[in-house]
Design a protein around this motif. Structure first.
Motif, mmCIF file in Angstrom:
data_model
loop_
_atom_site.group_PDB
_atom_site.id
_atom_site.type_symbol
_atom_site.label_atom_id
_atom_site.label_comp_id
_atom_site.label_asym_id
_atom_site.label_seq_id
_atom_site.Cartn_x
_atom_site.Cartn_y
_atom_site.Cartn_z
ATOM 1 N N ALA A 34 -4.861 -8.437 -3.522
ATOM 2 C CA ALA A 34 -3.630 -8.683 -4.291
ATOM 3 C C ALA A 34 -3.784 -9.816 -5.314
ATOM 4 C CB ALA A 34 -2.476 -8.984 -3.329
ATOM 5 N N ARG A 35 -5.004 -10.322 -5.489
ATOM 6 C CA ARG A 35 -5.202 -11.370 -6.514
ATOM 7 C C ARG A 35 -4.839 -10.816 -7.896
ATOM 8 N NH1 ARG A 35 -4.609 -15.551 -3.881
ATOM 9 N NH2 ARG A 35 -6.005 -15.806 -2.119
ATOM 10 N N THR A 36 -5.111 -9.516 -8.078
ATOM 11 C CA THR A 36 -4.549 -8.850 -9.251
ATOM 12 C C THR A 36 -3.541 -7.835 -8.714
ATOM 13 O OG1 THR A 36 -6.377 -7.285 -9.175
ATOM 14 C CG2 THR A 36 -6.574 -9.077 -10.746
ATOM 15 N N ALA A 37 -2.510 -7.594 -9.503
ATOM 16 C CA ALA A 37 -1.403 -6.756 -9.033
ATOM 17 C C ALA A 37 -1.903 -5.392 -8.564
ATOM 18 C CB ALA A 37 -0.387 -6.589 -10.149
ATOM 19 N N VAL A 38 -1.401 -4.958 -7.431
ATOM 20 C CA VAL A 38 -1.818 -3.672 -6.864
ATOM 21 C C VAL A 38 -0.578 -2.977 -6.293
ATOM 22 C CG1 VAL A 38 -2.496 -4.859 -4.731
ATOM 23 C CG2 VAL A 38 -3.352 -2.561 -5.159
ATOM 24 N N ARG A 39 -0.555 -1.666 -6.422
ATOM 25 C CA ARG A 39 0.614 -0.914 -5.951
ATOM 26 C C ARG A 39 0.810 -1.072 -4.446
ATOM 27 N NH1 ARG A 39 2.515 4.256 -8.431
ATOM 28 N NH2 ARG A 39 2.552 4.941 -6.272
ATOM 29 N N PHE A 40 2.072 -1.063 -4.048
ATOM 30 C CA PHE A 40 2.467 -1.217 -2.656
ATOM 31 C C PHE A 40 1.755 -0.200 -1.747
ATOM 32 C CE2 PHE A 40 5.630 -0.652 0.801
ATOM 33 C CZ PHE A 40 5.893 -1.965 1.122
ATOM 34 N N ASP A 41 1.751 1.057 -2.177
ATOM 35 C CA ASP A 41 1.124 2.084 -1.347
ATOM 36 C C ASP A 41 -0.398 1.982 -1.381
ATOM 37 O OD1 ASP A 41 1.310 2.774 -4.036
ATOM 38 O OD2 ASP A 41 1.274 4.922 -3.667
ATOM 39 N N THR A 42 -0.921 1.597 -2.533
ATOM 40 C CA THR A 42 -2.387 1.505 -2.666
ATOM 41 C C THR A 42 -2.946 0.425 -1.756
ATOM 42 O OG1 THR A 42 -2.186 2.185 -4.963
ATOM 43 C CG2 THR A 42 -4.260 1.169 -4.316
ATOM 44 N N ILE A 43 -2.263 -0.702 -1.697
ATOM 45 C CA ILE A 43 -2.800 -1.793 -0.889
ATOM 46 C C ILE A 43 -2.727 -1.449 0.604
ATOM 47 C CG2 ILE A 43 -0.728 -3.267 -0.606
ATOM 48 C CD1 ILE A 43 -2.637 -5.641 -1.322
ATOM 49 N N VAL A 44 -1.700 -0.695 0.982
ATOM 50 C CA VAL A 44 -1.601 -0.266 2.385
ATOM 51 C C VAL A 44 -2.734 0.711 2.688
ATOM 52 C CG1 VAL A 44 -0.207 1.045 4.030
ATOM 53 C CG2 VAL A 44 0.871 -0.698 2.612
ATOM 54 N N GLN A 45 -2.938 1.661 1.774
ATOM 55 C CA GLN A 45 -3.978 2.668 2.014
ATOM 56 C C GLN A 45 -5.373 2.058 2.041
ATOM 57 O OE1 GLN A 45 -3.738 6.032 -0.589
ATOM 58 N NE2 GLN A 45 -1.686 6.574 0.080
ATOM 59 N N SER A 46 -5.645 1.216 1.067
ATOM 60 C CA SER A 46 -7.003 0.670 0.995
ATOM 61 C C SER A 46 -7.271 -0.240 2.188
ATOM 62 C CB SER A 46 -7.215 -0.076 -0.321
ATOM 63 O OG SER A 46 -6.506 -1.284 -0.312
ATOM 64 N N THR A 47 -6.249 -0.948 2.638
ATOM 65 C CA THR A 47 -6.437 -1.801 3.812
ATOM 66 C C THR A 47 -6.626 -0.947 5.056
ATOM 67 O OG1 THR A 47 -5.083 -3.489 2.760
ATOM 68 C CG2 THR A 47 -5.449 -3.735 5.125
ATOM 69 N N ALA A 48 -5.846 0.138 5.148
ATOM 70 C CA ALA A 48 -5.982 1.034 6.303
ATOM 71 C C ALA A 48 -7.401 1.589 6.397
ATOM 72 C CB ALA A 48 -4.967 2.170 6.199
ATOM 73 N N ASN A 49 -8.014 1.783 5.236
ATOM 74 C CA ASN A 49 -9.363 2.357 5.204
ATOM 75 C C ASN A 49 -10.459 1.298 5.196
ATOM 76 O OD1 ASN A 49 -8.443 5.005 5.114
ATOM 77 N ND2 ASN A 49 -8.135 4.912 2.911
ATOM 78 N N SER A 50 -10.089 0.061 5.412
ATOM 79 C CA SER A 50 -11.063 -1.021 5.263
ATOM 80 C C SER A 50 -11.917 -1.207 6.519
ATOM 81 C CB SER A 50 -10.328 -2.330 4.955
ATOM 82 O OG SER A 50 -9.599 -2.751 6.088
ATOM 83 N N THR A 51 -13.022 -1.853 6.338
ATOM 84 C CA THR A 51 -13.893 -2.155 7.486
ATOM 85 C C THR A 51 -13.188 -3.110 8.447
ATOM 86 O OG1 THR A 51 -14.889 -3.875 6.118
ATOM 87 C CG2 THR A 51 -16.097 -1.819 6.314
ATOM 88 N N GLU A 52 -12.323 -3.966 7.905
ATOM 89 C CA GLU A 52 -11.613 -4.923 8.760
ATOM 90 C C GLU A 52 -10.682 -4.196 9.736
ATOM 91 O OE1 GLU A 52 -12.073 -5.219 5.551
ATOM 92 O OE2 GLU A 52 -13.026 -7.168 5.246
ATOM 93 N N VAL A 53 -10.020 -3.134 9.258
ATOM 94 C CA VAL A 53 -9.148 -2.362 10.155
ATOM 95 C C VAL A 53 -9.999 -1.541 11.131
ATOM 96 C CG1 VAL A 53 -7.423 -0.509 10.275
ATOM 97 C CG2 VAL A 53 -7.115 -2.400 8.675
ATOM 98 N N ALA A 54 -11.165 -1.104 10.670
ATOM 99 C CA ALA A 54 -12.081 -0.416 11.592
ATOM 100 C C ALA A 54 -12.510 -1.369 12.710
ATOM 101 C CB ALA A 54 -13.299 0.089 10.832
#
Ligand SMILES: [Fe+2]
Lengths: 256, 272
Positions: A71-91
């Protein structure tokens, strides 16, 4: 990560409770909820999430740190949820919950399970006529149990979730999602978010899945990733998890 | 227009902080960048603020009134249309040029303070005024350089501009502070020379000292020194309004509220 416990049982953070309730997307929603709650990010009416500049607060988990970085640069609400859900950190969170015995390898529920049960009944009746038929009954019953499916959330996981309540707005998101309701109020309203922003989360993901309910919850209604319970490889009993192995529990693919 | 009605303390509305602006206590008015608005498609947030009775003032950055080229009347027309769409009592732009010889500088460039440049500016301002439905206020800019052969001080230049065009002044105290630091402008002399009775409102913004240069970034906190210039201004005149400009690196709602409160404290100090 250690496994804290309370007098009532295993303690769950909001992101853990989110994951156990509805999978990686919900975990990501819970993380976003906490970042908004603590003023680390702000959301605009057009649904852009941006990190708040120099607040003196920091992320407390690796998933929060990842989301904050995104979120350091503006990111869509749904995009940030999706990309985080798919992240290694959530894995990693998935693996952590798995290692704590709160998640397990799920099995898909088969539409043929009632037919198998009926076969078991027929074999039982037939066994009274010709006893060799009794031999097929335990096989049919075993098949029925396998076909009945299994939730990705273990009994211990469900027990731990029972202690989680929507006592604050972050936990309200963990349990019900931004699009859910608590005490007849839209959860998004607790964050003063316009419905237009909340509804950016795709409808498919917002709908609670019947299967997820039938299976006892878990991994069902996450935003982007599909459910643990619907894509695993059925009766596999190998020690490796089908989710963490690249299927649907947020483990696959890593981050973007 | 006999005078500007009391606007209070405001903030520059930006889409990134629209919900913050809506929620912040003590936002009496807002300013919108006219070029960012489309007539017929006002942002929901701006509409909501208007419904609440919050004055919305269009602020332009592209009229380039100091250019030797004639003013682009399409831009003036757009500014006027935004003013009508939001029911604004006035509009504003800067004493600067942003285009010359067909090139766009991307910055608000200071106008040479010569009589010739003033004549050009006055002609452009008058043309803009004739094509605007509401009064025009003009803002002093931050300059990193001074053009050679200046014949007037910045205050004298603005005073003569007001006298010849009857425009209003939008005094940016952060720009004034920047000029004091960077090119040696004397803020007190500036305030002595400008016609304070033509003050529309005041801008306050944050910036950063970088070596010998003060950068008017609008992306950092407001320096106490800038509030001191505001204090100096308020000791001479009660400004009809004071507006905080923040354009990037938006801090928390609490920090923004704190800056608005600090501005209000300076204004109220002189109101008894
Ligand atoms: Fe300004």
């Amino acid at each position: 990560m250690e496994t804290p416990t309370t007098a009532q049982g295993t303690w769950l953070s909001a992101e853990e409770a989110g994951f156990l309730t509805a999978g990686p997307g919900r975990a990501a929603e819970a993380v976003l909820a906490r970042l908004i709650d603590t003023g680390l990010v702000r959301v605009s009416r057009d649904g852009l999430v941006t990190a708040v500049h120099q607040t003196g607060h920091e992320a407390t988990t690796s998933i929060e740190a990842r989301m904050l970085g995104h979120a350091r640069t503006a990111v869509r609400f749904d995009t940030i949820v999706q990309s985080t859900a798919n992240s290694t950190e959530v894995a990693d969170l998935y693996r952590h919950l798995f290692s704590r015995g709160l998640l397990q390898v799920p099995r898909r529920r088969s539409e043929a399970r009632w037919f198998t049960l009926a076969v078991a009944g027929v074999l039982t009746v037939a066994g009274f006529v010709a006893p060799p038929f009794f031999a097929g009954v335990p096989i049919a019953l075993c098949l029925f149990v396998l076909q009945y499916g299994r939730s990705p959330v273990t009994k211990a996981g469900k027990a731990a979730l029972k202690h989680v309540t929507a006592h604050d707005r972050v936990h309200a998101v963990a349990l019900h999602g931004f699009t859910g309701k608590v005490a007849r109020q839209h959860v998004g309203e607790l964050f003063e978010l316009p419905q237009s922003v909340v509804k950016m989360i795709p409808p498919r993901s917002r709908k609670p899945r019947k299967r997820s309910t039938a299976d006892g919850g878990g991994c069902g209604s996450a935003s982007s990733s599909s459910s643990c319970g619907t894509t695993s490889s059925g009766c596999s009993s190998s020690s490796g998890s089908s989710c963490s192995g690249g299927s649907s529990c947020g483990g696959g693919g890593g981050g973007d | 227009m006999a005078g500007i009605k009391d606007l209070g303390v405001g903030i520059g509305w930006r889409s990134e902080i629209d919900l913050t602006v809506e929620r912040l206590p003590g936002v009496d008015f807002v300013e919108v960048v006219a070029e960012n608005l489309h007539i017929g498609h006002l942002p929901e947030s701006v509409t909501l603020l208007l419904e609440r009775g919050v004055p919305v003032l269009p602020h332009a950055v592209s009229l380039s009134l100091g250019s030797a080229d004639q003013v682009d009347l399409h831009r003036v027309e757009h500014l006027g249309a935004v003013a009508e769409a939001v029911g604004a009592p006035m509009v504003s732009d800067h004493v600067c040029f942003v285009r010359a010889g067909g090139l766009d500088s991307g910055h608000l460039m200071p106008v040479p303070r010569t009589r010739d440049a003033l004549d050009v500016l006055v002609a452009n301002v008058k043309l803009a005024q004739r094509n605007l439905p509401v009064p025009l206020a003009l803002e002093n800019v931050a300059a990193l350089l001074e053009w050679p052969d200046g014949e007037l001080s910045e205050g004298q230049f603005l005073a003569e501009l007001v006298e010849r065009t009857d425009c209003w002044l939008l005094v940016d105290v952060a720009n004034l502070y920047a000029n004091a630091r960077n090119i040696g402008t004397d803020p007190e002399r500036f305030l002595d020379e400008i016609p304070l009775e033509r003050l529309a409102y005041v801008h306050v913004a944050g910036g950063e000292q970088n070596g010998d240069i003060y950068h008017d970034t609008h992306a950092h906190a407001v320096l106490p020194e800038v509030l001191e210039v505001l204090d100096e201004l308020c000791s001479r005149v009660a400004p009809p309004g004071v507006l905080l400009e923040r354009d990037d690196n938006y801090p928390s709602d609490t920090e923004i509220a704190g800056e608005l409160a600090a501005i209000r404290a300076v204004v109220n100090k002189h109101r008894g």
